[in-house]
Design an enzyme around this catalytic site. Structure first.
Site, PDB file in Angstrom:
ATOM      1  N   PRO A  11      -6.198 -65.524  28.654  1.00 12.99           N
ATOM      2  CA  PRO A  11      -7.124 -64.486  29.117  1.00 12.99           C
ATOM      3  C   PRO A  11      -6.977 -63.234  28.267  1.00 12.99           C
ATOM      4  O   PRO A  11      -5.857 -62.779  28.028  1.00 12.99           O
ATOM      5  CB  PRO A  11      -6.674 -64.232  30.565  1.00 12.99           C
ATOM      6  CG  PRO A  11      -5.234 -64.653  30.595  1.00 12.99           C
ATOM      7  CD  PRO A  11      -5.098 -65.764  29.604  1.00 12.99           C
ATOM      8  N   GLN A  81      -9.760 -65.779  35.914  1.00 11.79           N
ATOM      9  CA  GLN A  81      -8.547 -64.989  36.126  1.00 11.79           C
ATOM     10  C   GLN A  81      -8.870 -63.695  36.849  1.00 11.79           C
ATOM     11  O   GLN A  81      -9.792 -62.971  36.468  1.00 11.79           O
ATOM     12  CB  GLN A  81      -7.815 -64.669  34.834  1.00 11.79           C
ATOM     13  CG  GLN A  81      -6.366 -64.292  35.184  1.00 11.79           C
ATOM     14  CD  GLN A  81      -5.635 -63.536  34.104  1.00 11.79           C
ATOM     15  OE1 GLN A  81      -6.147 -62.590  33.533  1.00 11.79           O
ATOM     16  NE2 GLN A  81      -4.394 -63.938  33.845  1.00 11.79           N
ATOM     17  N   CYS A 110      -0.316 -58.347  33.286  1.00 17.96           N
ATOM     18  CA  CYS A 110      -1.000 -57.308  32.515  1.00 17.96           C
ATOM     19  C   CYS A 110      -0.240 -55.979  32.606  1.00 17.96           C
ATOM     20  O   CYS A 110      -0.019 -55.460  33.697  1.00 17.96           O
ATOM     21  CB  CYS A 110      -2.433 -57.114  33.011  1.00 17.96           C
ATOM     22  SG  CYS A 110      -3.335 -55.846  32.089  1.00 17.96           S
TER      23      CYS A 110
END
Length: 303
Positions: A11, A81, A110
């Site tokens: 992603p 995602q 992240c």
């Protein structure tokens, strides 16, 4: 969806749109992750069939802003995602998309401030109870693979403990980026940290970090024992990394990406962002081409 011996597109924010996912699949990616979509935003979307270009759009209510676009061609390999910090909201978002994707993944790695400030992404790594709540809620209510992606913690023991807790939720696979939250992309990925997790759990582990050539897929699998391999920047710079026949010239890959972006009416800003990252690896953005991309306002300009 199986997670054994798969080559996977990671992603990537603003990059993992429909044209880029189809590009990666064309060159050999078995599974393609979309860019992280925040649940707050997605629950405010409505599903629309776009007959003109043959896709399914999730559009912010009251606007024409397409938050997520997919098509039947990628139905069995695309992973949605999501960024979330709330189990109920995550489920609401997942229920909107579940019939159009192959799996749902929760972002737990992240490091960007927009994600962490909302209690999402890497902020979840220190909240095992919330992780358990989100993943078990999705598993209990959805008949599809649920996965998540994490980063390494400070100590191998802590990371293993986290992975074992995630395994207990019943997820289908666990993706592991071999860096800590504070690491920068230039810092080498710690494949040994991924290997520790593989040794500790029985679910498929997807290894991610420092895969830049096709040969690296086998190298990281051998070093970690992981079931599958995920690649981010290596695919961004040249999506034909997935091809066992060797990489194409990046200029040809770039042209095919522009063609697909036009075909699927991609967001022009995201297309330009991706192109800049693509060519920025090979030449300066102050080059003639770099400046031309910056100045482009339409797909006609880009083409």
């Amino acid at each position: 969806m199986e997670y054994k011996n798969k080559l996977i597109l990671a992603p990537m924010v603003r990059v993992g749109t429909l044209p880029f996912r189809l590009l990666a699949a064309q060159y050999g990616a078995d599974i393609t992750y979309g860019e992280e979509i925040i649940d707050h935003k997605f629950v405010n979307c409505e599903r629309r069939i776009n007959d003109i270009i043959g896709c399914t759009d999730f559009v912010e209510k009251g606007t024409e802003n397409v938050v997520f676009r997919t098509c039947p061609e990628e139905r069995n390999r695309v992973v949605f995602q999501m960024g979330s910090s709330d189990a109920v909201r995550a489920l609401t978002a997942a229920q909107l998309i579940c019939k159009d994707v192959a799996a749902v993944d929760i972002n737990m790695g992240c490091p960007k401030s927009f994600s962490i400030s909302g209690g999402m992404g890497a902020a979840l790594l220190s909240k095992p109870e919330l992780i358990h709540d989100i993943l078990t809620t999705l598993k209990r209510n959805l008949n599809m693979p649920i996965t998540c992606k994490i980063r390494l913690l400070k100590s191998s023991q802590d990371t293993v403990e986290l992975a074992r807790g995630i395994e207990k939720t019943g997820v289908s696979a666990l993706a592991v980026h071999g860096r800590e939250v504070t690491d920068r992309p230039k810092d080498p990925a710690r494949w040994s940290g991924i290997a520790d997790i593989v040794a500790a759990v029985s679910i498929p582990v997807i290894a991610n970090g420092d895969v830049f050539e096709f040969e690296d897929f086998e190298r990281i699998k051998s070093a970690t024992g992981a079931s599958s391999v995920m690649v981010g920047r290596g695919a961004l710079w040249n999506a034909s990394i997935f091809s066992p026949h060797g990489k194409l010239h990046w200029v040809d890959v770039k042209k095919e990406y522009v063609r697909k972006s036009i075909l699927w009416d991609n967001d022009i800003k995201k297309t330009k962002y991706t192109l800049k990252d693509m060519i920025g690896h090979y030449e300066t953005l102050e080059s003639v081409e770099g400046r031309a991309i910056t100045k482009s306002e339409t797909f006609a300009d880009l083409a």
